[in-house]
Design a protein around this motif. Structure first.
Motif, mmCIF file in Angstrom:
data_model
loop_
_atom_site.group_PDB
_atom_site.id
_atom_site.type_symbol
_atom_site.label_atom_id
_atom_site.label_comp_id
_atom_site.label_asym_id
_atom_site.label_seq_id
_atom_site.Cartn_x
_atom_site.Cartn_y
_atom_site.Cartn_z
ATOM 1 N N ASP A 28 41.154 47.157 41.570
ATOM 2 C CA ASP A 28 40.041 46.265 41.271
ATOM 3 C C ASP A 28 38.737 47.040 41.065
ATOM 4 O O ASP A 28 38.579 48.178 41.537
ATOM 5 C CB ASP A 28 39.855 45.274 42.426
ATOM 6 C CG ASP A 28 38.878 44.163 42.076
ATOM 7 O OD1 ASP A 28 38.928 43.680 40.926
ATOM 8 O OD2 ASP A 28 38.051 43.795 42.933
ATOM 9 N N ILE A 77 42.168 33.759 46.660
ATOM 10 C CA ILE A 77 40.825 33.207 46.462
ATOM 11 C C ILE A 77 39.766 34.206 46.922
ATOM 12 O O ILE A 77 38.757 34.436 46.241
ATOM 13 C CB ILE A 77 40.687 31.868 47.210
ATOM 14 C CG1 ILE A 77 41.559 30.810 46.536
ATOM 15 C CG2 ILE A 77 39.227 31.409 47.241
ATOM 16 C CD1 ILE A 77 41.633 29.510 47.313
ATOM 17 N N GLY A 80 39.774 37.321 44.518
ATOM 18 C CA GLY A 80 39.212 36.947 43.223
ATOM 19 C C GLY A 80 37.705 36.791 43.289
ATOM 20 O O GLY A 80 36.981 37.150 42.349
ATOM 21 N N TRP A 81 37.197 36.252 44.409
ATOM 22 C CA TRP A 81 35.752 36.098 44.577
ATOM 23 C C TRP A 81 35.059 37.446 44.717
ATOM 24 O O TRP A 81 33.932 37.628 44.248
ATOM 25 C CB TRP A 81 35.467 35.228 45.796
ATOM 26 C CG TRP A 81 34.004 35.053 46.058
ATOM 27 C CD1 TRP A 81 33.129 34.274 45.355
ATOM 28 C CD2 TRP A 81 33.230 35.690 47.086
ATOM 29 N NE1 TRP A 81 31.860 34.378 45.880
ATOM 30 C CE2 TRP A 81 31.890 35.236 46.945
ATOM 31 C CE3 TRP A 81 33.537 36.582 48.105
ATOM 32 C CZ2 TRP A 81 30.872 35.659 47.790
ATOM 33 C CZ3 TRP A 81 32.523 36.995 48.958
ATOM 34 C CH2 TRP A 81 31.202 36.536 48.790
ATOM 35 N N SER A 83 36.018 40.199 43.307
ATOM 36 C CA SER A 83 36.232 41.019 42.106
ATOM 37 C C SER A 83 35.196 40.694 41.034
ATOM 38 O O SER A 83 34.709 39.578 40.926
ATOM 39 C CB SER A 83 37.633 40.774 41.555
ATOM 40 O OG SER A 83 37.832 41.466 40.341
ATOM 41 N N GLU A 85 36.087 41.276 37.860
ATOM 42 C CA GLU A 85 36.899 41.101 36.668
ATOM 43 C C GLU A 85 36.995 39.622 36.286
ATOM 44 O O GLU A 85 36.671 38.735 37.071
ATOM 45 C CB GLU A 85 38.310 41.669 36.888
ATOM 46 C CG GLU A 85 38.353 43.071 37.451
ATOM 47 C CD GLU A 85 37.806 44.125 36.504
ATOM 48 O OE1 GLU A 85 37.444 43.780 35.363
ATOM 49 O OE2 GLU A 85 37.735 45.286 36.901
ATOM 50 N N VAL A 86 37.466 39.371 35.065
ATOM 51 C CA VAL A 86 37.712 38.000 34.636
ATOM 52 C C VAL A 86 38.792 37.398 35.532
ATOM 53 O O VAL A 86 39.685 38.100 36.019
ATOM 54 C CB VAL A 86 38.148 37.960 33.161
ATOM 55 C CG1 VAL A 86 37.001 38.368 32.251
ATOM 56 C CG2 VAL A 86 39.342 38.887 32.914
ATOM 57 N N TYR A 87 38.715 36.097 35.756
ATOM 58 C CA TYR A 87 39.551 35.470 36.785
ATOM 59 C C TYR A 87 41.034 35.540 36.461
ATOM 60 O O TYR A 87 41.867 35.633 37.358
ATOM 61 C CB TYR A 87 39.120 34.018 37.003
ATOM 62 C CG TYR A 87 39.155 33.139 35.787
ATOM 63 C CD1 TYR A 87 40.301 32.428 35.461
ATOM 64 C CD2 TYR A 87 38.037 33.019 34.963
ATOM 65 C CE1 TYR A 87 40.338 31.611 34.347
ATOM 66 C CE2 TYR A 87 38.067 32.202 33.843
ATOM 67 C CZ TYR A 87 39.213 31.508 33.539
ATOM 68 O OH TYR A 87 39.249 30.705 32.427
ATOM 69 N N TYR A 88 41.409 35.507 35.156
ATOM 70 C CA TYR A 88 42.835 35.545 34.859
ATOM 71 C C TYR A 88 43.427 36.933 35.111
ATOM 72 O O TYR A 88 44.616 37.051 35.403
ATOM 73 C CB TYR A 88 43.139 35.067 33.434
ATOM 74 C CG TYR A 88 42.323 35.686 32.337
ATOM 75 C CD1 TYR A 88 42.634 36.925 31.816
ATOM 76 C CD2 TYR A 88 41.230 34.993 31.796
ATOM 77 C CE1 TYR A 88 41.893 37.480 30.796
ATOM 78 C CE2 TYR A 88 40.485 35.546 30.781
ATOM 79 C CZ TYR A 88 40.810 36.780 30.281
ATOM 80 O OH TYR A 88 40.067 37.331 29.263
ATOM 81 N N SER A 90 42.369 38.762 37.682
ATOM 82 C CA SER A 90 42.528 38.706 39.138
ATOM 83 C C SER A 90 43.786 37.933 39.515
ATOM 84 O O SER A 90 44.490 38.295 40.473
ATOM 85 C CB SER A 90 41.299 38.062 39.779
ATOM 86 O OG SER A 90 40.136 38.845 39.569
ATOM 87 N N LEU A 91 44.083 36.851 38.776
ATOM 88 C CA LEU A 91 45.321 36.102 39.017
ATOM 89 C C LEU A 91 46.544 37.002 38.869
ATOM 90 O O LEU A 91 47.462 36.986 39.697
ATOM 91 C CB LEU A 91 45.424 34.936 38.029
ATOM 92 C CG LEU A 91 44.704 33.627 38.356
ATOM 93 C CD1 LEU A 91 44.875 32.647 37.214
ATOM 94 C CD2 LEU A 91 45.210 33.038 39.651
#
Length: 432
Positions: A28, A77, A80-81, A83, A85-88, A90-91
């Motif tokens: 990340d 969650i 992702g918060w 990071s 990076e774009v959320y997808y 992170s997914l």
């Protein structure tokens, strides 16, 4: 699940949380400083470990059913918060982290059940060993490759592909992990191993594919930039050649002036000489008044292309107030002005109109340079993504202008208004 007392569950939870969060962090680019990020990860990780261990202690049955899947959402969650990076993306990284968690659980539980009659300490030892292997390989092999290609991934991946990858790797992990909760058998173990192996190979291949596609597009853009630079060099050489021709013409005229002055002196026609010198001085002043602006690069480019336009009987009006010493490179002036002026000439010639004109306005407004070109044009210009589609003879002019303006965090706008093609460019000058 092999069960065990509270502290065994505490160790299992610690291994799982450390694996998922550390794996995610290694791949990340966090939005906070690394020191703050690590502190947040440690505090959150301890909270999750304590909470899940308490859950196991007070409600073992529900913990066995829902703990693994719920950890994906809880930790996902948070990571992702944290990071940037774009959320997808992170997914996707969270799904791979859960996949690694499934591999770790599969190895620990099934090794302990097959060879050691379900010994919980063997389960813990195997999980710890797998944790160390995964993190070491990730740090030494995967991390560098992933981070060096992350921009390519962001460019190539979209929401649909990110969600598809997330679902595929998550499904593989769940299918491999879930049957082990229903009881031990050789069939279940082989099925879980095969599913995990295939899911891992497919995801690794897809990751390389996206990075490779991104690199190909990057190299294509580099090729286009090289072609643009080649065109700019040709234009600069043309401007230099015109300057040399102008200097040669001035030298040639100067020889005639010297001969004529000498002739007046030899004949003693001093009054005629004074009249001639006055005319020559007035001619020089008129020549100076033709200077377009104080900036030498802008003056040279506009002068050269204005002469070219006038040779086609195109009327040129220029209002340029560009001072010296602006923080704009000469090559960037060429990239913008030469391309736009050349396209304006092409636009006039292809319009088929009897009266053709080019109107140019350039000025500095505070920390901005305002550039506006308008030229006679036909109405058949097509636009794609707000950019005019270039004709066969126009080359890479518009992309070069847009690319150069972006270096100064500028803006470009192209439109057709009242039969005139209008190009607007704004450059932001860097602060001193």
């Amino acid at each position: 699940m092999l069960g065990g007392p509270f502290w065994i569950a505490f160790l299992r939870n610690t291994i799982s949380v450390v694996l998922m969060m550390t794996f995610f962090l290694m791949l990340d680019r966090p939005k906070f400083s690394m020191r703050k990020t690590i502190w947040c990860y440690v505090i959150f990780g301890i909270s999750v470990i304590v909470s899940y261990s308490a859950w196991y202690y007070f409600a073992t049955a529900s913990f066995v059913k829902f703990a693994s899947l719920s950890s994906l959402f809880v930790i996902g969650i948070f990571c992702g918060w944290m990071s940037s990076e774009v959320y997808y993306l992170s997914l996707y990284k969270m799904a791979v982290a859960f996949y690694m968690f499934s591999v770790c659980t599969f190895c620990g539980v099934d090794v302990a059940r097959w060879w050691f009659q379900g010994n919980v300490w063997v389960d813990i030892a195997v999980r710890a060993a797998v944790l160390a292997i995964i993190l070491i390989l990730t740090w030494k092999k995967l991390r560098k490759m992933f981070l060096s290609g992350i921009d390519f991934l962001i460019e190539e991946m979209d929401l649909f592909s990110g969600v598809t990858l997330f679902i595929s790797v998550l499904t593989g992990a769940i299918i491999a992990y879930w049957p082990n909760l229903q009881g031990f058998s050789i069939f279940n173990m082989v099925r879980a191993f095969t599913t995990l192996f295939m899911a891992g190979v497919i995801q690794y291949a897809i990751l390389h594919l996206y990075i490779h596609l991104g690199q190909e597009h990057y190299y294509q853009k580099e090729k286009e930039l090289l072609e643009e630079n080649e065109q700019l060099l040709h234009r600069q050489m043309e401007l230099m050649q015109e300057s040399e021709e102008e200097a040669a013409r001035i030298r040639h005229d100067m020889r005639h002036h010297i001969l004529l002055i000498g002739e007046y002196i030899q004949k003693g026609e001093y009054n005629s000489l004074l009249d001639y010198l006055e005319e020559y001085s007035a001619d020089i002043e008129n020549g100076r008044s033709k200077n377009i602006c104080a900036n030498k690069a802008v003056n040279s480019i506009l002068s050269a292309y204005a002469r070219k336009a006038e040779s086609y009987n195109i009327k040129v009006k220029i209002n340029a107030a560009v001072p010296k010493g602006l923080a704009v490179r000469d090559v960037d002036w060429v990239a913008i002005l030469a391309n736009v002026f050349e396209n304006a000439i092409h636009g006039c010639l292809s319009s088929g109109m009897t009266d053709q004109e080019i109107d140019i306005y350039i000025a500095q407004k505070g920390k901005k340079i305002i550039i506006r070109f308008s030229n006679t044009s036909d109405q058949g210009i097509n636009f794609s993504k707000r950019l005019p589609e270039a004709g066969k003879s126009r080359g890479l002019g518009v992309p070069s202008v847009v690319s150069t303006a972006s270096r100064y965090y500028g803006e470009t706008d192209f439109s057709v208004i009242g039969g005139m093609f209008v190009a607007r460019i704004i450059l932001n000058l860097p602060s001193a």
